[in-house]
Write a protein that holds these residues in place. Sequence first.
Motif, mmCIF file in Angstrom:
data_model
loop_
_atom_site.group_PDB
_atom_site.id
_atom_site.type_symbol
_atom_site.label_atom_id
_atom_site.label_comp_id
_atom_site.label_asym_id
_atom_site.label_seq_id
_atom_site.Cartn_x
_atom_site.Cartn_y
_atom_site.Cartn_z
ATOM 1 N N THR A 1 0.807 -1.220 0.000
ATOM 2 C CA THR A 1 0.000 0.000 0.000
ATOM 3 C C THR A 1 0.839 1.268 0.000
ATOM 4 O O THR A 1 0.287 2.360 -0.006
ATOM 5 C CB THR A 1 -0.952 0.019 1.207
ATOM 6 N N GLY A 2 2.139 1.155 0.007
ATOM 7 C CA GLY A 2 2.983 2.343 -0.028
ATOM 8 C C GLY A 2 4.257 2.140 0.759
ATOM 9 O O GLY A 2 4.601 1.021 1.137
ATOM 10 N N ILE A 3 4.916 3.241 1.023
ATOM 11 C CA ILE A 3 6.149 3.230 1.801
ATOM 12 C C ILE A 3 5.887 3.999 3.085
ATOM 13 O O ILE A 3 5.399 5.131 3.048
ATOM 14 C CB ILE A 3 7.305 3.872 1.014
ATOM 15 N N HIS A 4 6.211 3.402 4.210
ATOM 16 C CA HIS A 4 6.050 4.076 5.503
ATOM 17 C C HIS A 4 7.217 5.024 5.763
ATOM 18 O O HIS A 4 7.038 6.164 6.163
ATOM 19 C CB HIS A 4 5.950 3.053 6.632
ATOM 20 N N HIS A 5 8.447 4.524 5.557
ATOM 21 C CA HIS A 5 9.608 5.367 5.788
ATOM 22 C C HIS A 5 10.793 4.912 4.954
ATOM 23 O O HIS A 5 10.826 3.794 4.460
ATOM 24 C CB HIS A 5 9.993 5.396 7.281
ATOM 25 N N VAL B 1 9.739 13.458 14.392
ATOM 26 C CA VAL B 1 8.834 12.445 14.921
ATOM 27 C C VAL B 1 9.533 11.805 16.121
ATOM 28 O O VAL B 1 10.671 11.341 15.984
ATOM 29 C CB VAL B 1 8.526 11.362 13.852
ATOM 30 N N PRO B 2 8.887 11.782 17.270
ATOM 31 C CA PRO B 2 9.534 11.149 18.429
ATOM 32 C C PRO B 2 9.806 9.669 18.169
ATOM 33 O O PRO B 2 8.941 8.948 17.682
ATOM 34 C CB PRO B 2 8.513 11.310 19.558
ATOM 35 N N LYS B 3 11.019 9.248 18.502
ATOM 36 C CA LYS B 3 11.359 7.831 18.388
ATOM 37 C C LYS B 3 10.794 7.094 19.598
ATOM 38 O O LYS B 3 10.781 7.638 20.697
ATOM 39 C CB LYS B 3 12.886 7.648 18.359
ATOM 40 N N PRO B 4 10.358 5.853 19.404
ATOM 41 C CA PRO B 4 9.929 5.056 20.552
ATOM 42 C C PRO B 4 11.072 4.931 21.558
ATOM 43 O O PRO B 4 12.240 4.854 21.175
ATOM 44 C CB PRO B 4 9.594 3.695 19.931
ATOM 45 N N LYS B 5 10.736 4.935 22.832
ATOM 46 C CA LYS B 5 11.746 4.894 23.904
ATOM 47 C C LYS B 5 12.747 3.758 23.725
ATOM 48 O O LYS B 5 13.940 3.942 23.928
ATOM 49 C CB LYS B 5 11.058 4.775 25.259
ATOM 50 N N VAL C 1 17.559 10.166 14.432
ATOM 51 C CA VAL C 1 16.405 11.041 14.574
ATOM 52 C C VAL C 1 15.453 10.788 13.407
ATOM 53 O O VAL C 1 15.893 10.434 12.320
ATOM 54 C CB VAL C 1 16.858 12.527 14.651
ATOM 55 N N TRP C 2 14.161 10.927 13.655
ATOM 56 C CA TRP C 2 13.144 10.661 12.646
ATOM 57 C C TRP C 2 12.402 11.944 12.273
ATOM 58 O O TRP C 2 12.189 12.817 13.115
ATOM 59 C CB TRP C 2 12.127 9.658 13.163
ATOM 60 N N PHE C 3 11.964 12.023 10.994
ATOM 61 C CA PHE C 3 11.242 13.189 10.490
ATOM 62 C C PHE C 3 10.033 12.762 9.675
ATOM 63 O O PHE C 3 10.027 11.689 9.069
ATOM 64 C CB PHE C 3 12.157 14.044 9.598
ATOM 65 N N GLN C 4 9.045 13.640 9.613
ATOM 66 C CA GLN C 4 7.862 13.446 8.771
ATOM 67 C C GLN C 4 8.075 14.220 7.480
ATOM 68 O O GLN C 4 8.388 15.402 7.501
ATOM 69 C CB GLN C 4 6.609 13.956 9.495
ATOM 70 N N CYS C 5 7.875 13.554 6.350
ATOM 71 C CA CYS C 5 7.997 14.161 5.024
ATOM 72 C C CYS C 5 6.736 13.796 4.256
ATOM 73 O O CYS C 5 6.629 12.696 3.716
ATOM 74 C CB CYS C 5 9.237 13.652 4.315
ATOM 75 N N GLY C 6 5.749 14.700 4.223
ATOM 76 C CA GLY C 6 4.467 14.367 3.614
ATOM 77 C C GLY C 6 3.826 13.232 4.383
ATOM 78 O O GLY C 6 3.773 13.257 5.610
ATOM 79 N N GLN D 1 5.000 10.186 4.452
ATOM 80 C CA GLN D 1 6.021 9.215 4.807
ATOM 81 C C GLN D 1 6.962 9.803 5.853
ATOM 82 O O GLN D 1 6.951 10.990 6.133
ATOM 83 C CB GLN D 1 6.839 8.788 3.578
ATOM 84 N N GLN D 2 7.802 8.950 6.385
ATOM 85 C CA GLN D 2 8.827 9.380 7.326
ATOM 86 C C GLN D 2 10.209 9.115 6.750
ATOM 87 O O GLN D 2 10.384 8.225 5.915
ATOM 88 C CB GLN D 2 8.688 8.630 8.652
ATOM 89 N N VAL D 3 11.168 9.898 7.218
ATOM 90 C CA VAL D 3 12.576 9.683 6.902
ATOM 91 C C VAL D 3 13.281 9.474 8.239
ATOM 92 O O VAL D 3 13.207 10.325 9.121
ATOM 93 C CB VAL D 3 13.181 10.884 6.142
ATOM 94 N N HIS D 4 13.897 8.318 8.376
ATOM 95 C CA HIS D 4 14.608 7.975 9.599
ATOM 96 C C HIS D 4 16.103 8.117 9.339
ATOM 97 O O HIS D 4 16.616 7.522 8.387
ATOM 98 C CB HIS D 4 14.309 6.539 10.028
ATOM 99 N N ILE D 5 16.767 8.896 10.164
ATOM 100 C CA ILE D 5 18.217 9.017 10.084
ATOM 101 C C ILE D 5 18.764 8.096 11.161
ATOM 102 O O ILE D 5 18.543 8.317 12.354
ATOM 103 C CB ILE D 5 18.682 10.475 10.330
#
Length: 122
Positions: free
Chosen positions: A6-10, A36-40, A48-53, A55-59
């Motif tokens: 159904t798509g790409i999450h991140h 985007v807060p990372k799970p503990k 660090v994680w970011f929202q892009c539209g 989807q998310q981009v995880h560094i």
Amino acid sequence: MSFQFTGIHHVQLAAPEGCENTARQFFGELLGWSEVPKPKNLQKRGGVWFQCGAQQVHIGVQQDFIPAKKAHPAFLVEDLDALCRHLDQKNVFIINDEPLPGAKRFYLKDPFGNRLEFLEWE
């Protein structure tokens, strides 16, 4: 098949240890993506994680980090010319490439040397 994609999450991009502040400056401040807060339970890994539209981009921190110079994500942009002007004003080096029929696009390197593509379908 009874399943469907159904798509790409991140997308995950690798970066060296201690990358978080630089990533926040580039992806958060320069590109305007929300963090985007990372799970503990994953915070101890760094990154660090970011929202892009949608989807998310995880560094993510990679111990033996080597930048991805060919493999890359491509980010869809509305008003690519405005993004290009914004990046130019911030002295970000933009790389033009061969035309892609029906699209305007360019590349740049993130602060860690990873290749990123930005495109807008015409």
